[in-house]
Design an enzyme around this catalytic site. Structure first.
Site, PDB file in Angstrom:
ATOM      1  N   ARG A 115      -4.753   6.682  -0.151  1.00 30.36           N
ATOM      2  CA  ARG A 115      -4.543   7.772   0.790  1.00 30.36           C
ATOM      3  C   ARG A 115      -3.250   8.541   0.584  1.00 30.36           C
ATOM      4  O   ARG A 115      -2.966   9.487   1.313  1.00 30.36           O
ATOM      5  CB  ARG A 115      -4.583   7.241   2.230  1.00 30.36           C
ATOM      6  CG  ARG A 115      -5.973   6.792   2.657  1.00 30.36           C
ATOM      7  CD  ARG A 115      -5.977   6.275   4.078  1.00 30.36           C
ATOM      8  NE  ARG A 115      -7.345   6.085   4.551  1.00 30.36           N
ATOM      9  CZ  ARG A 115      -8.094   5.037   4.292  1.00 30.36           C
ATOM     10  NH1 ARG A 115      -7.603   4.075   3.532  1.00 30.36           N
ATOM     11  NH2 ARG A 115      -9.325   4.935   4.757  1.00 30.36           N
ATOM     12  N   GLN A 137      -4.322  -6.047   2.650  1.00 31.23           N
ATOM     13  CA  GLN A 137      -5.469  -5.155   2.619  1.00 31.23           C
ATOM     14  C   GLN A 137      -5.966  -4.966   1.187  1.00 31.23           C
ATOM     15  O   GLN A 137      -6.998  -4.327   0.974  1.00 31.23           O
ATOM     16  CB  GLN A 137      -5.089  -3.799   3.219  1.00 31.23           C
ATOM     17  CG  GLN A 137      -4.709  -3.854   4.686  1.00 31.23           C
ATOM     18  CD  GLN A 137      -4.125  -2.540   5.173  1.00 31.23           C
ATOM     19  OE1 GLN A 137      -2.924  -2.326   5.112  1.00 31.23           O
ATOM     20  NE2 GLN A 137      -4.969  -1.650   5.650  1.00 31.23           N
ATOM     21  N   HIS A 173      -9.708  -7.569   3.373  1.00 27.63           N
ATOM     22  CA  HIS A 173     -10.772  -6.730   2.815  1.00 27.63           C
ATOM     23  C   HIS A 173     -11.502  -7.402   1.659  1.00 27.63           C
ATOM     24  O   HIS A 173     -12.193  -6.736   0.891  1.00 27.63           O
ATOM     25  CB  HIS A 173     -10.202  -5.375   2.366  1.00 27.63           C
ATOM     26  CG  HIS A 173      -9.728  -4.526   3.509  1.00 27.63           C
ATOM     27  ND1 HIS A 173      -8.783  -3.532   3.368  1.00 27.63           N
ATOM     28  CD2 HIS A 173     -10.079  -4.530   4.823  1.00 27.63           C
ATOM     29  CE1 HIS A 173      -8.566  -2.965   4.550  1.00 27.63           C
ATOM     30  NE2 HIS A 173      -9.343  -3.558   5.439  1.00 27.63           N
ATOM     31  N   CYS A 187     -24.342 -11.278  -4.047  1.00 31.63           N
ATOM     32  CA  CYS A 187     -25.644 -10.625  -3.908  1.00 31.63           C
ATOM     33  C   CYS A 187     -25.807 -10.150  -2.469  1.00 31.63           C
ATOM     34  O   CYS A 187     -25.598 -10.910  -1.523  1.00 31.63           O
ATOM     35  CB  CYS A 187     -26.769 -11.594  -4.259  1.00 31.63           C
ATOM     36  SG  CYS A 187     -28.424 -10.897  -3.992  1.00 31.63           S
ATOM     37  N   CYS A 200     -29.293 -12.371  -1.125  1.00 34.66           N
ATOM     38  CA  CYS A 200     -29.302 -13.826  -0.912  1.00 34.66           C
ATOM     39  C   CYS A 200     -27.915 -14.427  -0.737  1.00 34.66           C
ATOM     40  O   CYS A 200     -27.790 -15.600  -0.379  1.00 34.66           O
ATOM     41  CB  CYS A 200     -30.035 -14.532  -2.050  1.00 34.66           C
ATOM     42  SG  CYS A 200     -29.115 -14.585  -3.622  1.00 34.66           S
ATOM     43  N   CYS A 211     -28.961  -9.559  -9.250  1.00 37.16           N
ATOM     44  CA  CYS A 211     -28.789 -10.985  -8.989  1.00 37.16           C
ATOM     45  C   CYS A 211     -29.803 -11.782  -9.801  1.00 37.16           C
ATOM     46  O   CYS A 211     -31.009 -11.495  -9.759  1.00 37.16           O
ATOM     47  CB  CYS A 211     -28.967 -11.264  -7.497  1.00 37.16           C
ATOM     48  SG  CYS A 211     -28.905 -13.011  -7.053  1.00 37.16           S
ATOM     49  N   THR A 263       1.662   0.126   3.310  1.00 36.36           N
ATOM     50  CA  THR A 263       0.425   0.397   4.032  1.00 36.36           C
ATOM     51  C   THR A 263       0.604   1.608   4.935  1.00 36.36           C
ATOM     52  O   THR A 263       1.653   1.766   5.574  1.00 36.36           O
ATOM     53  CB  THR A 263      -0.030  -0.826   4.865  1.00 36.36           C
ATOM     54  OG1 THR A 263      -1.116  -0.436   5.714  1.00 36.36           O
ATOM     55  CG2 THR A 263       1.099  -1.387   5.718  1.00 36.36           C
ATOM     56  N   ILE A 323       9.384   0.228  -3.047  1.00 40.25           N
ATOM     57  CA  ILE A 323       9.126  -1.155  -2.669  1.00 40.25           C
ATOM     58  C   ILE A 323       9.727  -2.140  -3.660  1.00 40.25           C
ATOM     59  O   ILE A 323      10.295  -3.164  -3.282  1.00 40.25           O
ATOM     60  CB  ILE A 323       7.616  -1.389  -2.515  1.00 40.25           C
ATOM     61  CG1 ILE A 323       7.086  -0.588  -1.319  1.00 40.25           C
ATOM     62  CG2 ILE A 323       7.278  -2.872  -2.364  1.00 40.25           C
ATOM     63  CD1 ILE A 323       5.579  -0.533  -1.239  1.00 40.25           C
TER      64      ILE A 323
END
Length: 251
Positions: free
Chosen positions: A37, A104, A124, A132, A135, A157, A198, A241
């Protein structure tokens, strides 16, 4: 207080013994993984890219799935490595001051840097595995990407023939309630919530700042851009950072 890392650090920060950290895409940009973002973010430059991680589009469109697998392959080929920001949080854990590390991010770089798996909560999900959608069978992402490299543009799968996706939480999917509960508990039980890289715009992760502040914790925001929580934060750091975080958490 907004701007650079203060010298000396506030007493309440150096004295904190239960720090919960929330990380977003910004901590991994120095590892070559773009954010989403920011001004040059993936979705800022190409809004259609968001469809690659939107469940309804992914399930309905084989072309979206083909593009998604190619993107995952490119990420694996790039082989991103942890950076100074990730390593600073390993140091914080070694000091015995890390209550929990909520991320995240799906890239696994915290664990690669040496953060203990039991302290990392991937809100997340993770790109290290695929699942899959029918299943629920799981496998390492490498197994799926080997099939892509072998010519399967949209591998199915092998258990039931269903659609495979990375074990990440796509838009339109529910978060794991157990993970959310653990993250909320960590925010409610800390001296300081340290939000790093974030935007604090995506829920429920953003709401952890509210939980921490209501519980009496201090809030530190380390982010290049403004966030909705800057006004309630005790400290806002705009410096990169990779240089600011080691100074903030240094023992």
């Amino acid at each position: 207080m907004t701007g650079a890392v203060p010298e000396p650090l506030p007493d309440w920060l150096t004295a904190a013994r239960r720090i919960t950290v929330l990380t977003g895409a910004g901590i991994s940009t120095d590892s070559g993984i773009p954010d989403y973002r920011g001004p040059q973010g993936v979705w800022t430059r190409d809004p259609d890219a968001e469809k690659l991680v939107t469940l309804s589009y992914y399930l309905a469109d084989p072309e979206i799935r083909r593009r998604s697998w190619l993107l995952r392959q490119a990420m694996q080929d790039a082989d991103p490595q942890p950076n100074a920001g990730h390593r600073a949080l390993v140091d914080l854990e070694r000091q015995g001051r890390l209550r929990a590390l909520v991320t995240q991010n799906i890239d696994g770089l915290h664990q690669a840097a040496g953060s203990s798996t039991g302290l990392v909560h991937e809100i997340h999900g993770t790109v290290a595995q695929v699942v899959c959608t029918d299943c629920g069978d799981r496998m390492p992402i490498r197994a799926a990407l080997d099939r892509v490299a072998g010519g399967e543009e949209d591998p199915a799968c092998r258990v039931c023939g269903g659609i495979l996706k990375t074990a990440t939480v796509y838009f339109g999917e529910l978060l794991d309630e157990r993970v959310v509960a653990a993250c909320t508990a960590a925010a409610a039980d800390c001296d300081v919530l340290l939000a790093v890289g974030t935007s604090l715009q995506v829920w429920p992760a953003a709401g952890l700042a509210d939980v921490a502040v209501r519980s009496g914790a201090r809030l530190v925001v380390v982010n290049a851009e403004e966030t909705p929580y800057d006004d309630v934060a005790d400290l806002v750091v705009r410096e990169p950072i990779g240089t600011s975080l080691p100074r903030l958490v240094g023992g």
